[in-house]
Write an enzyme that holds these catalytic residues in place. Structure first.
Site, mmCIF file in Angstrom:
data_model
loop_
_atom_site.group_PDB
_atom_site.id
_atom_site.type_symbol
_atom_site.label_atom_id
_atom_site.label_comp_id
_atom_site.label_asym_id
_atom_site.label_seq_id
_atom_site.Cartn_x
_atom_site.Cartn_y
_atom_site.Cartn_z
ATOM 1 N N HIS A 311 0.847 -1.184 0.000
ATOM 2 C CA HIS A 311 0.000 0.000 0.000
ATOM 3 C C HIS A 311 0.882 1.233 0.000
ATOM 4 O O HIS A 311 1.995 1.219 0.536
ATOM 5 C CB HIS A 311 -0.907 0.005 1.246
ATOM 6 C CG HIS A 311 -2.022 0.997 1.176
ATOM 7 N ND1 HIS A 311 -1.851 2.314 1.544
ATOM 8 C CD2 HIS A 311 -3.316 0.877 0.785
ATOM 9 C CE1 HIS A 311 -3.001 2.959 1.378
ATOM 10 N NE2 HIS A 311 -3.893 2.117 0.923
ATOM 11 N N ASP A 368 -8.059 -4.391 -0.376
ATOM 12 C CA ASP A 368 -8.544 -4.755 -1.705
ATOM 13 C C ASP A 368 -8.378 -6.245 -1.985
ATOM 14 O O ASP A 368 -9.074 -6.798 -2.843
ATOM 15 C CB ASP A 368 -7.808 -3.959 -2.783
ATOM 16 C CG ASP A 368 -7.980 -2.468 -2.606
ATOM 17 O OD1 ASP A 368 -9.134 -2.030 -2.486
ATOM 18 O OD2 ASP A 368 -6.974 -1.746 -2.553
#
Length: 433
Positions: A311, A368
Site C-alpha cells: 500500500h 482490496d
C-alpha cells in the site's frame, strides 16, 4: 493552527548563502511538520514534491494513519473496533461531528438520512440518457454532478445550514444513485428506498430486490456490507479526498466537489484496486498454480504484478484487511460458495506473510485483496466495485469538505511547478520556420 499545537522548534534552510528559519509544528500524533508557507516570500524558492507525498496540504482532525504500525483511526477510534462494534450511521455521524452520537443524536441523525434517500424523479429520466452499457462510475459522475441542478437550496457554501443539508443529502442519496446505476445496466426497474431498513439493508434491497416479490435482507450479507462501508468511509488525504478539497477550495458547490472525487476514484490506481486483485486471483485460478505466479512476481523482467499486496501508506498489515478476511469467510459460508478464488487468496496470503521476498519489501495483503472476493460472492459485478467504494467514501469526502470550508486558513489550491521548458524566445512567422 490550534492553540494546543505549539511551535516546538525551528528548521533552518541554508540557500544562496543565507540561513532562513521555519517553524516546526507538532500535531496531536504523527511526524513533525515544517511550516513552509513563507518559503517563497523569504527565499524565492519552491519545494519539489511530485505526488505531494512529503507535503501536508491541510490541517485535519478526522482521520489518522500510521502506515509503519498499521494503524487507522477515525477521530481517535481504531478502525477494527468501529467495523466490529459500530453501525455505518454511527461512523458517519462520528466523521461529520467529531464524536460518537448519544442514542437520541443517533436516532435523529438516522431519521434525517433516511428521509433524504429518495432522489428527484426527473433524475430517472436523466439517467436513461446513458447507454445501457455505461460504466456505473460514469453514471455516478454524471448524476452526482447534476444534483446541484435539482437541489438549488443547498449550494450556498457560506450558509452552515445549507452545508449540513447538502451533506445529509449526499450521504443519503448515494446508495439510491448507485443502486439505480446497477439496475439500469441489468435492465430491471428502479426500486424506491424502504425507510424501515438500515442504510446497508436498504441499499441491498434497492440493488437486488424486484417489485414482483418481497426482498428479505440476509443479516450476514448486511453485516458484511456494513463493514465494507465502514472500512472505506475515509482514509485521510488520499487522491480522491485531496481532489474534493482542491475542488472545494475554489468555492465550488458540494455536489460538484463530490463528483470530482468520484472521477478521481475511478482511476485504476485508486478505486479500481479491488477489481484488479480479484481478476488476478481468477487468473491464478487454483492454489497449485501459486508458485508459478510467485516466481513471476519476483522476476523483474516479467510484467506480472501481484495485486492486493502492499500500500502507498501502509508498510505493515493493513488493519482493514484483517476485518475483510474474516468477513470473506463468513460470506462464502453463508452463500454456500466453495470458491477456488478464496482458496487461492488464503494460500497466497500465508505465503506472502512468510516469504522473505514479501517481508523484505513489506508487501502485506491490503483491504482490496479480500473485498473483491466478498463483493463477487454477494453478487456484484466487477464494474460495481468502484461505485460501492464511492458510495462509502462519500461520508469521508463530505466530512473533509466541511472541515475545509470551516478552516479559517483555507486558501484556493495553487500548486507550483519546476519549469523545464523553453526560456523566452521570439515568434517566427510561419514562412520563415
Amino acid at each position: 493552527m490550534a492553540d494546543d499545537q505549539a511551535t516546538f522548534s525551528q528548521a533552518t534552510l541554508a540557500l544562496g548563502g543565507k540561513d532562513t528559519a521555519f517553524p516546526v509544528r507538532q500535531g496531536s500524533v504523527g511526524p513533525e511538520v515544517i511550516d513552509i508557507r513563507k518559503l517563497y516570500g523569504q527565499t524565492g524558492a519552491f519545494t519539489y514534491d511530485p505526488g505531494f507525498t512529503s507535503t501536508a496540504a491541510c490541517e485535519s482532525a478526522i482521520t489518522y494513519i500510521d502506515g509503519d504500525a498499521g494503524i487507522l483511526l477515525h477521530r481517535g477510534y481504531p478502525i477494527d473496533q468501529l467495523a466490529e462494534k459500530s453501525t455505518f450511521m454511527e461512523v458517519a455521524y462520528l466523521l461529520l461531528n467529531g464524536e460518537l452520537p448519544k442514542q437520541e443524536e443517533l436516532e435523529r441523525f438516522t431519521h434525517t438520512i433516511t428521509r433524504h434517500t429518495m432522489v428527484h424523479e426527473q433524475l430517472a429520466t436523466f439517467l436513461r440518457g446513458f447507454r445501457r452499457d455505461a460504466h456505473p462510475m460514469a453514471v455516478m459522475c454524471g448524476i452526482v454532478g447534476a444534483l446541484s441542478a435539482f437541489y438549488h437550496d443547498s449550494t450556498d457554501i457560506t450558509d452552515p445550514q445549507q452545508r449540513m443539508i447538502a451533506s445529509h443529502r449526499l450521504i443519503a442519496k448515494m446508495p439510491t444513485i448507485a443502486a439505480m446505476a446497477y439496475k439500469y445496466t441489468v435492465g430491471q426497474p428502479f426500486m424506491y428506498p424502504q425507510n424501515s431498513l438500515s442504510y446497508t439493508g436498504n441499499f441491498l434491497r434497492m440493488t437486488f430486490g424486484v417489485p414482483a416479490e418481497p426482498y428479505e435482507v440476509n443479516p450476514v450479507i448486511e453485516r458484511a456490507m456494513r463493514r465494507i462501508f465502514i472500512l472505506h468511509a475515509d482514509h485521510e488525504q488520499n487522491a480522491s479526498t485531496s481532489t474534493v478539497r482542491l475542488a472545494g477550495s475554489s468555492g465550488a458547490n458540494p455536489f460538484a466537489c463530490i463528483a470530482a472525487g468520484i472521477a478521481c476514484l475511478w482511476g485504476p490506481a485508486h478505486g479500481g484496486a479491488n477489481e484488479a486483485a480479484l481478476n488476478m486471483l481468477r487468473e491464478i485460478g487454483r492454489p497449485e498454480r501459486i508458485p508459478e505466479y510467485i516466481a513471476r512476481a519476483k522476476d523483474k523482467d516479467d510484467p506480472f504484478r501481484l495485486m492486493g499486496f502492499g500500500h502507498r501508506v501502509y508498510k505493515n498489515y493493513d488493519p482493514r484487511a484483517k476485518v475483510m478476511q474474516a468477513t470473506a469467510a463468513e460470506v462464502l459460508k453463508e452463500m454456500g460458495v466453495t470458491d477456488p478464488v478464496f482458496d487461492v487468496a488464503r494460500e497466497l496470503e500465508q505465503i506472502a506473510l512468510h516469504d522473505e521476498y514479501f517481508i523484505e519489501k513489506k508487501l502485506y495483503p491490503n483491504v482490496d485483496f479480500y473485498s473483491g472476493v466478498v463483493l463477487s460472492a454477494i453478487g456484484f459485478p466487477t464494474s460495481m466495485f468502484t461505485a460501492l467504494f464511492a458510495l462509502a467514501r462519500t461520508v469521508g469526502w463530505v466530512a473533509q469538505w466541511n472541515e475545509m470550508i470551516s478552516d479559517p486558513e483555507q486558501k484556493i489550491g495553487r500548486p507550483r511547478q519546476l519549469y523545464t521548458g523553453h526560456t523566452q524566445r521570439d515568434y517566427v512567422p510561419v514562412g520563415e520556420r
